[in-house]
Write an enzyme that holds these catalytic residues in place. Structure first.
Site, short mmCIF file in Angstrom:
data_model
loop_
_atom_site.label_atom_id
_atom_site.label_comp_id
_atom_site.label_asym_id
_atom_site.label_seq_id
_atom_site.Cartn_x
_atom_site.Cartn_y
_atom_site.Cartn_z
CD GLU A 1 34.95 40.69 53.65
OE1 GLU A 1 34.22 41.46 54.30
OE2 GLU A 1 35.06 40.73 52.41
CB CYS B 1 33.27 47.98 49.89
SG CYS B 1 34.15 46.42 50.01
#
Lengths: 642, 642
Positions: A307, A401
């Site tokens: 990521e 998230c």
């Protein structure tokens, strides 16, 4: 009728001693009452926040707290850091309460706070998952994210205190922070959490409580990072922003969200401690990110792997990661840099990220999300996994998230729009344009605009200080030819007038809204030979359903010589201005269209004319899964410039 | 003086009953004695194989076997599948022995075989790592790779039997295979290994021993795959080629090496069982891979994430994975498809992959390797980890699958060059061109060529059968204008003459060697607006050290209208033909070179003339870490075709 409090709550409130160029509107009010952002904030309140509460229930996050509080039997569900989703949702609900004053919402928040009270250990430690899963605290900080969870708890506590004046959660946060001060530091446990956020949280808790130990612990966490002490078998120091100390780093790298949160915390620290060297390093890092590692949508973090940020100019379209959380983190960092430096580039960044890469993370209805925000989905894309946007938007994620992060940003959006000057310069600065009211620095201003659809912004002065004072209007860097009161105003700067203002006066800002074709630096290979289309602050996208019937999106080529028409469509995608332009349908390339690579002689790319239609990027993927692209191959272009 | 045996050993020997169009040269000899590949095979023998033996010692692979054999105390080191590196090295050494007849090498191999004898359990099970690490067999087949190791053991055993006539390892392999037949199958343990290779290994063991149970177990493993039964928390069914049954799949997907090995095994199975449906499915999959998922270098698998194939046309340059093992696997698959179908596209593929994506995996000196084979390294690339080619070549890897894989391919290269016809058509087919001798189907042919530097190939007939027979020469698809004996021969086909040949006759093949500019399908965004340069079978690359001094590689643009000159340089990179052409130095794009995205008006891309120099891609990264690119931005090109 104003439901909002006299004082605007703000997630970032530098102390009086902080070395900042600009200050948030703490002793006044910023209200967005109509138009683009008001609509998004309303959807956030009415749809997204309630959905979030449901999902925290069904995904087990709240159940985990009940188990930790001894109210229920069982084992915790979800990721190690499941608590953080609850805290981000709480923070969102708290900021939203500042405007809604909805008693039921507050009670819902306080119920969770009471759960947390029951779950907190006598020494202040609080985590619903780790003790039950691993049995021990702080054994695996690179991945357990106990500090990360604590950081989000603190931020939620500050939000509830500032917006509702309720301090129950703040007391819990103080207990937890005191415990951390006890346990961590240069002479104590020197372990660092793999995921930053505690840094900015501790600075803000210091700002809220005045307890200097929190600032010092934040300073330690920032200072200790960059010595490659975070050990993990599956990720290197870059991933954790732990390869180079923040004050020496020339670039952001590694996991994008971690890098953004760390930088935001370092910026908080720099202004509170007067650390100019650190601030200069952060300016360099932001500049390097903006000019080599940011998507044209504002998206950040180009690699699915880790990521993470890739190398400079590594900005693939279809495999863009551009996590929604990274957009949130970048706005938080940019806001802190704006306060610290007063430079308009940071306000430009906030606008650009919010209108594009950030907002694409939630559906127009407010009920579905993107974790990953690519710049292209092809007709041939094979989606994989719950984060893959090629399969369409998702109601929630295993690692959830992004949705509550998006909620807290939308709920606190008014805090990121206006500042007042520091002691010397005074006055008020309008960084973002939305219809509403600003009460700050002795002014009452009414702003009327249909931005971003129109470039006309009217600022009417209802009240002004009884002395000479400054009003500043940000002229975006894209707005060459902007005018204030009919006079040209330089793009990429603030238009500022210092005078004795009178009630009844008004300012007319006129931002040029002609559609723009944008080219990337030639080193961005994914954009080579292609253009992107923008209008005002919005980047546009081509969705296959809008193109000529029977065409394949990947076969369309834009004609850069043709004019672009603008049409506002109230009926489409919640009301958007669409752009239309002429292009071509590509023909098969030669005798053998099945060959991937051929000699030039066989290339014969351009066929008949086609009308191409673009919609704002933020509105894509609201009509079912389909092909989309931001960069579109174009006639002409840099490679054609002999 | 011939050191080679009368009969060519071959890794793939279809049975008499197998439904194949072509057959390996089993009852004859193929010897490559001079030139390009002879040099590589010699380096493999003299440098790479001895280095491999050292590394197996220092990385612990051989020590693991000693521990398992009870000759040493300790715990095994390295990955779960560490044994497989030993087996691949053994296989390489065995194939090499067929030509070297080096007694010391054979003794070194047999020493390891004796270790394996001692390490094998009474019931046939053999793995040095798993029992000592997890205590139990077959508990985690998705990742333990016990079958994968067994497959490589079997392939090494077949190699040693066919090349040296030594059957000690074959007996071990038979013991292990019998054990597997006992344990695994539709009515027994139905678990599948996460990493294929056992499929082709078992078919080959059936071919070597005649034991049908091995063929049946291979058939079960191929048939059972594709039902999403391989469970893993960190990878989905696509990763394991387990999403769709092989006979239904339209495309290769997931982990590239796994996909290649599985396809190769399925092809073996298809010809041995006369399974036309399976073969047709494999043809479709190969076609789809070649036309949508293969790099211009022949490289396969575009994603670092999961070492996997991406979506069609997802072929980034700098983040190409293109694992060396995937190139080996693709050659193995293509060879089986060539035998099965007789179609020249598969021989073209073998040539293309070997000369480019495969050979780039080893340094010219034979002592350093690439795991990952990108098409670009930028001046700004930030390398990360031991596999990242931006940091230069590596002597070994934590996961060292590629180096010994490369060794076994080079050691058995002669097996992939020539076939004899099936019963009906007879004759001999030359698929690859290298100086040497072919004894097959009653012919003795001497081949003389300086390929790939020259396109002249002379085939002299020393002996011929006493009846009419076919000689076929592959005319590569890139070789439009090729001639045999002065007469045009169609590209992408075999030139075949059936006649009564006389000793002393010869054939002159003339392949056109003009440099070629290649364009990618416009859907390959990483190559848009760019060209690649090729000559003969070789793809070229631009390394920064060869470009005008002071230039930055990313700022160079190729002028497609300019001629390309060829110069053979004996002194450079072991002897290469370099290509030189004219281009431009790009100027900064506008007033603000720091902006990543700008309006067209500010683009001003082309500056002064520059002489660009390209070297063969396979030879890159032999002069220290530096920038490199295969695709280079070009004037003109498909996006310029109004």
């Amino acid at each position: 009728m104003s439901l909002c409090p006299a004082s605007s709550p703000s997630p970032v409130l530098p102390t009086e001693r902080a070395e900042v160029a600009l200050r948030p509107v703490a002793a006044g009010t910023v209200r967005v009452t109509e138009g683009f952002w008001a609509q998004r904030m309303s959807t956030n309140r009415q749809v997204t926040l309630p959905l979030g509460a449901q999902q925290l229930e069904s995904a087990g996050n709240l159940e985990n707290l009940r188990i930790a509080a001894g109210q229920q039997e069982g084992l915790p569900r979800g990721p190690e850091f499941a608590d953080s989703d609850v805290y981000k949702w709480l923070e969102a609900a708290a900021w939203d309460y500042a405007c809604s004053r909805d008693a039921a919402s507050l009670e819902q928040q306080l119920q969770i706070v009471r759960l947390l009270e029951a779950a907190q250990k006598p020494d202040g430690y609080l985590n619903a998952v780790i003790p039950l899963r691993s049995g021990q605290r702080y054994q695996n900080l690179p991945w357990s994210h106990e500090h990360y969870c604590a950081g989000h708890l603190i931020q939620a506590a500050v939000a509830l205190a500032r917006s509702a004046g309720r301090t129950e959660l703040l007391e819990i946060a103080v207990g937890l922070a005191d415990h951390m001060v006890e346990v961590f530091g240069p002479e104590k446990n020197r372990a660092l959490d793999g995921h930053p956020v505690i840094e900015s949280a501790l600075v803000e808790l210091y700002r809220e409580t005045g307890t200097r130990a929190y600032l010092e612990l934040a300073a330690w966490f920032v200072q200790a990072r960059g010595a490659a002490t975070i050990r993990s078998e599956i990720a290197g120091p870059s991933y954790f922003s732990d390869r180079v100390p923040v004050r020496q780093a020339q670039t952001v790298e590694g996991h994008a969200v971690r890098a953004m949160y760390l930088a935001a915390g370092a910026a908080d620290l720099a202004v509170e401690t007067g650390d100019t060297e650190l601030l200069v390093a952060l300016e360099q890092q932001y500049q390097q990110m903006r000019t080599t590692k940011q998507y044209i949508t504002g998206g950040l973090g180009s690699r699915w792997e880790g990521e993470s940020f890739g190398s400079p100019y590594e900005l693939p379209n279809e495999r863009a990661y551009a996590e929604t959380c990274a957009a949130v983190g970048a706005v938080q960092w940019a806001w802190r840099m704006l306060l610290a430096t007063g430079k308009p580039v940071y306000a430009d960044q906030i606008e650009h990220i919010l209108f594009n890469g950030f907002l694409a993370g939630v559906s127009l209805e407010g009920d579905k999300f993107f974790y990953v925000n690519p710049l292209q989905v092809s007709s041939t894309t094979q989606p994989e996994g719950d984060r893959d946007p090629a399969a369409g938007r998702n109601r929630w994620f295993d690692c959830a998230c992004c949705p509550p992060n998006l909620m807290r940003m939308l709920a606190s959006l008014e805090s990121y729009m206006v500042t007042t000057g520091s002691a010397e310069t005074g006055g008020v600065q309008l960084h973002q344009y939305a219809s509403g009211t600003v009460e700050a620095a002795g002014f009452i201003l009414h702003i009327r605009t249909d931005y971003p659809w129109s470039g006309q912004v009217q600022v009417s002065i209802e009240a002004a200080p009884d002395h000479s004072a400054a009003i500043s209007l940000r002229i975006p860097a894209w707005a060459a030819g902007a005018k204030v009161g009919g006079q040209l105003a330089a793009a990429g700067q603030y238009w500022t007038a210092v005078r004795r203002w009178r009630p009844g006066q008004s300012l007319q800002l006129q931002l040029p809204m002609r559609p723009r074709l944008l080219y990337a630096d030639p080193r961005v290979e994914a954009a080579r030979g292609s253009v992107a289309v923008a209008r005002g602050p919005l980047i546009y996208a081509f969705e296959s359903c809008d193109q000529p019937s029977g065409s394949v999106l990947e076969n369309l080529v834009l004609d850069t010589a043709a004019p672009i028409t603008v049409e506002h469509r109230h009926d489409l995608l919640g009301g958007v201005s669409i752009l239309q332009m002429s292009g071509f349908l590509q023909r098969p390339r030669g005798d053998d269209p099945e060959e991937l690579y051929t000699e030039k002689a066989s290339a014969s790319p351009i066929g008949g004319r086609a009308l191409l239609t673009a919609i704002p990027y933020y509105a894509w993927a609201n009509r079912g899964p389909q092909a989309m692209r931001v960069w579109i191959p174009a006639t002409g272009g840099p490679a054609d410039g002999r």
